[in-house]
Scaffold this motif. Structure first.
Motif, mmCIF file in Angstrom:
data_model
loop_
_atom_site.group_PDB
_atom_site.id
_atom_site.type_symbol
_atom_site.label_atom_id
_atom_site.label_comp_id
_atom_site.label_asym_id
_atom_site.label_seq_id
_atom_site.Cartn_x
_atom_site.Cartn_y
_atom_site.Cartn_z
ATOM 1 N N VAL A 27 -9.076 12.830 -28.591
ATOM 2 C CA VAL A 27 -8.327 13.067 -27.263
ATOM 3 C C VAL A 27 -7.105 13.992 -27.758
ATOM 4 O O VAL A 27 -6.550 13.643 -28.663
ATOM 5 N N ASP A 28 -6.738 15.067 -27.171
ATOM 6 C CA ASP A 28 -5.561 15.821 -27.254
ATOM 7 C C ASP A 28 -4.269 15.436 -26.858
ATOM 8 O O ASP A 28 -3.150 15.338 -27.480
ATOM 9 N N VAL A 29 -4.430 14.674 -25.516
ATOM 10 C CA VAL A 29 -2.913 14.024 -25.238
ATOM 11 C C VAL A 29 -3.547 13.055 -24.062
ATOM 12 O O VAL A 29 -4.470 13.240 -23.329
ATOM 13 N N VAL A 30 -2.465 12.105 -24.236
ATOM 14 C CA VAL A 30 -2.699 11.062 -23.010
ATOM 15 C C VAL A 30 -1.354 11.024 -22.001
ATOM 16 O O VAL A 30 -0.243 11.154 -22.695
ATOM 17 N N VAL A 31 -1.731 11.169 -20.757
ATOM 18 C CA VAL A 31 -0.508 11.412 -19.944
ATOM 19 C C VAL A 31 -0.620 10.323 -18.625
ATOM 20 O O VAL A 31 -1.747 9.788 -18.771
ATOM 21 N N VAL A 32 0.448 9.798 -18.151
ATOM 22 C CA VAL A 32 0.398 9.068 -17.052
ATOM 23 C C VAL A 32 0.239 10.084 -15.927
ATOM 24 O O VAL A 32 0.466 11.090 -15.935
ATOM 25 N N ARG A 33 -0.180 9.549 -14.896
ATOM 26 C CA ARG A 33 -0.732 10.398 -13.616
ATOM 27 C C ARG A 33 0.339 11.285 -12.976
ATOM 28 O O ARG A 33 -0.124 12.378 -12.577
ATOM 29 N N LYS A 34 1.421 10.677 -13.032
ATOM 30 C CA LYS A 34 2.537 11.550 -12.565
ATOM 31 C C LYS A 34 2.755 12.552 -13.283
ATOM 32 O O LYS A 34 3.365 13.622 -12.688
ATOM 33 N N GLU A 35 2.408 12.767 -14.480
ATOM 34 C CA GLU A 35 2.765 14.130 -15.253
ATOM 35 C C GLU A 35 1.554 14.705 -15.324
ATOM 36 O O GLU A 35 1.537 15.937 -16.213
ATOM 37 N N HIS A 56 0.597 -1.186 0.017
ATOM 38 C CA HIS A 56 -0.046 0.138 -0.060
ATOM 39 C C HIS A 56 0.996 1.165 -0.056
ATOM 40 O O HIS A 56 0.587 2.275 -0.788
ATOM 41 N N ARG A 57 2.111 1.564 0.866
ATOM 42 C CA ARG A 57 2.954 2.496 0.554
ATOM 43 C C ARG A 57 3.315 2.812 -0.605
ATOM 44 O O ARG A 57 3.534 3.991 -1.048
ATOM 45 N N ASP A 58 3.649 1.643 -1.444
ATOM 46 C CA ASP A 58 4.653 1.762 -2.859
ATOM 47 C C ASP A 58 3.475 2.352 -3.738
ATOM 48 O O ASP A 58 3.486 3.252 -4.494
ATOM 49 N N LEU A 59 2.100 1.759 -3.377
ATOM 50 C CA LEU A 59 1.150 2.206 -4.437
ATOM 51 C C LEU A 59 0.716 3.491 -4.151
ATOM 52 O O LEU A 59 0.503 4.144 -5.222
ATOM 53 N N GLU A 60 0.624 4.034 -3.037
ATOM 54 C CA GLU A 60 0.344 5.171 -2.677
ATOM 55 C C GLU A 60 1.390 6.481 -3.046
ATOM 56 O O GLU A 60 0.838 7.288 -3.883
ATOM 57 N N ALA A 61 2.600 5.942 -2.934
ATOM 58 C CA ALA A 61 3.718 6.528 -3.528
ATOM 59 C C ALA A 61 3.746 6.850 -4.929
ATOM 60 O O ALA A 61 3.941 7.913 -5.460
ATOM 61 N N ASN A 62 3.237 5.855 -5.653
ATOM 62 C CA ASN A 62 3.106 5.892 -7.155
ATOM 63 C C ASN A 62 1.818 6.398 -7.424
ATOM 64 O O ASN A 62 1.387 6.125 -8.810
ATOM 65 N N LEU A 63 1.054 6.963 -6.778
ATOM 66 C CA LEU A 63 -0.475 7.822 -7.077
ATOM 67 C C LEU A 63 -1.239 6.769 -7.629
ATOM 68 O O LEU A 63 -2.083 7.015 -8.697
ATOM 69 N N TYR A 64 -1.314 5.569 -7.100
ATOM 70 C CA TYR A 64 -2.277 4.394 -7.344
ATOM 71 C C TYR A 64 -2.100 3.957 -8.847
ATOM 72 O O TYR A 64 -3.154 3.755 -9.346
ATOM 73 N N LYS A 70 -7.765 12.285 -2.795
ATOM 74 C CA LYS A 70 -6.374 12.216 -3.399
ATOM 75 C C LYS A 70 -6.086 13.018 -4.667
ATOM 76 O O LYS A 70 -5.071 13.565 -4.769
ATOM 77 N N ARG A 71 -7.206 13.085 -5.280
ATOM 78 C CA ARG A 71 -7.113 13.722 -6.771
ATOM 79 C C ARG A 71 -6.690 15.255 -6.417
ATOM 80 O O ARG A 71 -5.861 15.862 -7.293
ATOM 81 N N LEU A 72 -7.689 15.662 -5.569
ATOM 82 C CA LEU A 72 -7.561 17.052 -5.312
ATOM 83 C C LEU A 72 -6.059 17.505 -4.896
ATOM 84 O O LEU A 72 -5.566 18.402 -5.200
ATOM 85 N N ALA A 73 -5.668 16.681 -3.605
ATOM 86 C CA ALA A 73 -4.510 16.860 -3.163
ATOM 87 C C ALA A 73 -3.319 16.842 -4.150
ATOM 88 O O ALA A 73 -2.326 17.506 -3.934
ATOM 89 N N MET A 74 -3.302 15.755 -5.264
ATOM 90 C CA MET A 74 -2.314 15.690 -6.199
ATOM 91 C C MET A 74 -2.434 17.120 -7.166
ATOM 92 O O MET A 74 -1.103 17.335 -7.657
ATOM 93 N N LEU A 75 -3.406 17.536 -7.300
ATOM 94 C CA LEU A 75 -3.598 18.694 -8.548
ATOM 95 C C LEU A 75 -3.220 19.961 -7.902
ATOM 96 O O LEU A 75 -2.249 20.865 -8.642
ATOM 97 N N PHE A 76 -3.494 20.275 -6.570
ATOM 98 C CA PHE A 76 -3.350 21.766 -6.070
ATOM 99 C C PHE A 76 -2.072 21.901 -5.708
ATOM 100 O O PHE A 76 -1.297 20.894 -5.079
#
Length: 313
Positions: free
Chosen positions: A261-269, A40-48, A63-69
């Protein structure tokens, strides 16, 4: 009475079990794609996102909002509460009971969360769907929330970012649910008429009436890797046209190749991509537009932060 069986053995079991440390039952998560077990810690660190196959799991709104702002800091607004169960709908259970179950499960009133804060130093309004609440379906409460988000964006002269994760219109509200499609379109047009950027981040899944309305009206459409995006389900389409659909149909990469779709990204980007896109679309410094007329009473009625009016005249 067997003294060893009935007295000594229970005493020994109680002693061993009491000295054994309790192990949490949520330390590991199985990937829904490759079935790898993820700590679970590795998964959370990798943004699920699965470290093995790159599968993007669904992300809770908080978690989504905390990641974006910026610095994970934001404020949510209290959304208008429409009439509950106007059709008195019942299937296997009453709609009101079903709503109460999901409200208790998620801790929120309905499937949409609207927040505002800084993103890349720029005031931004973000509306995020919660798929865990009735599959993120769009009823009157979600429609009201999208209207409130648009009003808040115009009031703050801020870009609006919507992050859908939805099964479409909510069947328990019938035609009232379908009416939220044109309402959400009008809300988007208000943002665009004010000269503000409107960006849609398509996540897994984005389907049905959500896809057929505001989700496909963005100035820019950003999709997470592997997200399912479409209107009807693939099985329904195959049965209708009696043809086998191409591999990867309705996935983000397929839609990118076909111009939806204009662009596909991985979550960390995703955050950096949003900040960069907002910079291109908004440009310059953020200053209120003189020609935007906003009724503060409308905002006060539609957006309340922590029980207090969000804005005053």
């Amino acid at each position: 009475m067997n003294w060893l069986t009935n007295y000594i053995r229970p005493k020994i079991r109680a002693l061993v079990s009491s000295s054994r440390p309790e192990t949490p039952d949520n330390l590991w998560t199985k990937c829904g794609n490759c079935e790898a077990m993820l700590f679970h810690r590795d998964l959370e660190a990798n943004l699920y996102v699965c470290q093995h196959c790159g599968h993007h799991m669904r992300l809770a709104p908080a978690k989504r909002l905390a990641m974006l702002f910026d610095d994970g800091k934001y404020e949510t607004i209290e959304l208008p509460k429409p009439v509950v169960d106007p059709l008195r709908f019942r299937d296997t259970k009453r709609y009101t009971d079903r709503l109460k179950d999901f409200q208790a499960k998620t801790g929120r009133h309905d499937a949409l969360v609207v927040a505002h804060g800084k993103m890349g130093g720029r005031d931004t309004v973000v509306a995020v769907f919660d798929f865990d609440f009735l599959a993120g379906t769009m009823g009157t409460a979600v429609g009201e929330g999208l209207v409130a988000a648009a009003k808040l964006a115009v009031m703050q002269h801020a870009p609006l970012v919507v992050v859908p994760a939805s099964g479409g219109a909510r069947m328990q509200e019938g035609i009232l649910s379908l009416m939220q499609m044109p309402r959400s379109v009008i809300a988007v047009e208000q943002v665009k008429d004010a000269g503000l950027p409107y960006i849609v981040v398509l996540t897994d899944p984005t389907t049905g009436g959500v896809t057929a309305s505001f989700a496909m009206l963005g100035d820019v459409h950003i999709a997470e890797r592997g997200a399912q995006i479409g209107f009807a389900g693939a099985r329904v389409i195959e049965e209708t046209i009696r043809e086998t659909l191409p591999e990867g149909f309705q996935r983000a990469e397929y839609l990118l190749d076909h111009g939806m779709v204009d662009v596909v990204v991985v979550r960390k980007e995703l955050r950096e991509t949003l900040i960069r896109t907002l910079g291109h679309l908004a440009g310059g410094t953020q200053t209120p537009a003189d020609d935007i007329v906003v009724d503060p009473a409308d905002i006060a009625a539609a957006a309340v932060i922590e029980g207090e009016p969000a804005y005053r005249a």
